[in-house]
Design an enzyme around this catalytic site. Sequence first.
Site, PDB file in Angstrom:
ATOM      1  N   HIS A  46       0.849  -1.188   0.000  1.00  0.00           N
ATOM      2  CA  HIS A  46       0.000   0.000   0.000  1.00  0.00           C
ATOM      3  C   HIS A  46       0.887   1.241   0.000  1.00  0.00           C
ATOM      4  O   HIS A  46       2.084   1.144   0.262  1.00  0.00           O
ATOM      5  CB  HIS A  46      -0.965   0.016   1.182  1.00  0.00           C
ATOM      6  CG  HIS A  46      -0.313   0.058   2.528  1.00  0.00           C
ATOM      7  ND1 HIS A  46       0.453  -0.972   3.034  1.00  0.00           N
ATOM      8  CD2 HIS A  46      -0.316   1.023   3.490  1.00  0.00           C
ATOM      9  CE1 HIS A  46       0.885  -0.650   4.243  1.00  0.00           C
ATOM     10  NE2 HIS A  46       0.438   0.559   4.536  1.00  0.00           N
ATOM     11  N   HIS A  83       1.625   3.841   1.794  1.00  0.00           N
ATOM     12  CA  HIS A  83       2.222   4.579   2.909  1.00  0.00           C
ATOM     13  C   HIS A  83       3.745   4.556   2.771  1.00  0.00           C
ATOM     14  O   HIS A  83       4.336   3.521   2.439  1.00  0.00           O
ATOM     15  CB  HIS A  83       1.793   3.970   4.243  1.00  0.00           C
ATOM     16  CG  HIS A  83       0.396   4.346   4.630  1.00  0.00           C
ATOM     17  ND1 HIS A  83      -0.362   3.579   5.503  1.00  0.00           N
ATOM     18  CD2 HIS A  83      -0.392   5.398   4.289  1.00  0.00           C
ATOM     19  CE1 HIS A  83      -1.548   4.150   5.651  1.00  0.00           C
ATOM     20  NE2 HIS A  83      -1.586   5.260   4.931  1.00  0.00           N
ATOM     21  N   ASP A 126       6.212   4.386   4.719  1.00  0.00           N
ATOM     22  CA  ASP A 126       7.039   3.436   5.466  1.00  0.00           C
ATOM     23  C   ASP A 126       7.038   2.048   4.836  1.00  0.00           C
ATOM     24  O   ASP A 126       7.673   1.130   5.372  1.00  0.00           O
ATOM     25  CB  ASP A 126       6.601   3.360   6.931  1.00  0.00           C
ATOM     26  CG  ASP A 126       5.195   2.833   7.119  1.00  0.00           C
ATOM     27  OD1 ASP A 126       4.273   3.367   6.465  1.00  0.00           O
ATOM     28  OD2 ASP A 126       4.998   1.886   7.907  1.00  0.00           O
ATOM     29  N   HIS A 127       6.370   1.883   3.696  1.00  0.00           N
ATOM     30  CA  HIS A 127       6.399   0.609   2.976  1.00  0.00           C
ATOM     31  C   HIS A 127       7.023   0.721   1.591  1.00  0.00           C
ATOM     32  O   HIS A 127       7.238  -0.314   0.945  1.00  0.00           O
ATOM     33  CB  HIS A 127       4.977   0.039   2.855  1.00  0.00           C
ATOM     34  CG  HIS A 127       4.452  -0.462   4.157  1.00  0.00           C
ATOM     35  ND1 HIS A 127       4.420  -1.795   4.501  1.00  0.00           N
ATOM     36  CD2 HIS A 127       3.972   0.206   5.235  1.00  0.00           C
ATOM     37  CE1 HIS A 127       3.934  -1.934   5.721  1.00  0.00           C
ATOM     38  NE2 HIS A 127       3.655  -0.720   6.188  1.00  0.00           N
TER      39      HIS A 127
END
Length: 267
Positions: free
Chosen positions: A66, A68, A70-71
């Site tokens: 997804h 975000h 932090d991914h």
Amino acid sequence: MAHTYTLILAPNASLMTGPGTNTIVLGGREDGALVIDPADDNPVHLDAIIREGSNCGGIRRILITHGHHDHLRGAEKLRAELGVPIYAFSQEGTPIVDQEVPDGTTFPLAGETLQALHTPGHRFDHLCFLLEGERTLFAGDLISGITTNVIIPPEGDMQAYLNSLKMLQNIAIAKIVPGHGPEVLDAQARLTDYIAHRLQREQQVIDALHALLPGATIPTIVGHIYVDVGPRLHPVAAWTIEAHLLKLELEGRVRRTEENGWELVKE
């Protein structure tokens, strides 16, 4: 054949990510490797991903659960370094994507199949990836190995989140590899616990609105429910309470009042 995968912890520990994001390298020499969620552009982290991928025939795809940061923070640099495409559910959710991944898309992995499952709720574009033969679910932020996940409207949706959890209950998942924290070996028990927790929190919201004066604001509701949680975490809790209220509003069980307040709808 049994497939091994490697978890590489990204150096992005924080209040929201816990010890950091799990980057996953998965594959075999026949079809090469893929990486799920190259979470940080730290050179040491990227080198570890590339090195592990080279042991599996080289990385040929970058998958994003997804949009975000932090991914996916390391995805563009990894693409530039290796010349491989980025796959995600939608360009809306992940603008850097090269190829969109509809629900049910499959990727070959040396005699195995990795299937993309659209599991919105934490975010509208969220994908989990199921290694079908071994029934291992790479769950992104749908499930955590540490605690429950935060739902942040409007990108997050509580009803969609519950629907995604219930959908996964119909799949014989043996193990969950979350985006944060350790692996979950009691997959179905964890899904059941997550659903029960959300429904319990929903009832707490309803009970709080019974106890408080009409027009209670979200910070007031948070303070009423999260009595054992320090104020530092109250802004995070407020997102989830808002998500519960929006679900209840759609169901006609609560309504907004003036001054950003909420009250129960009388039956």
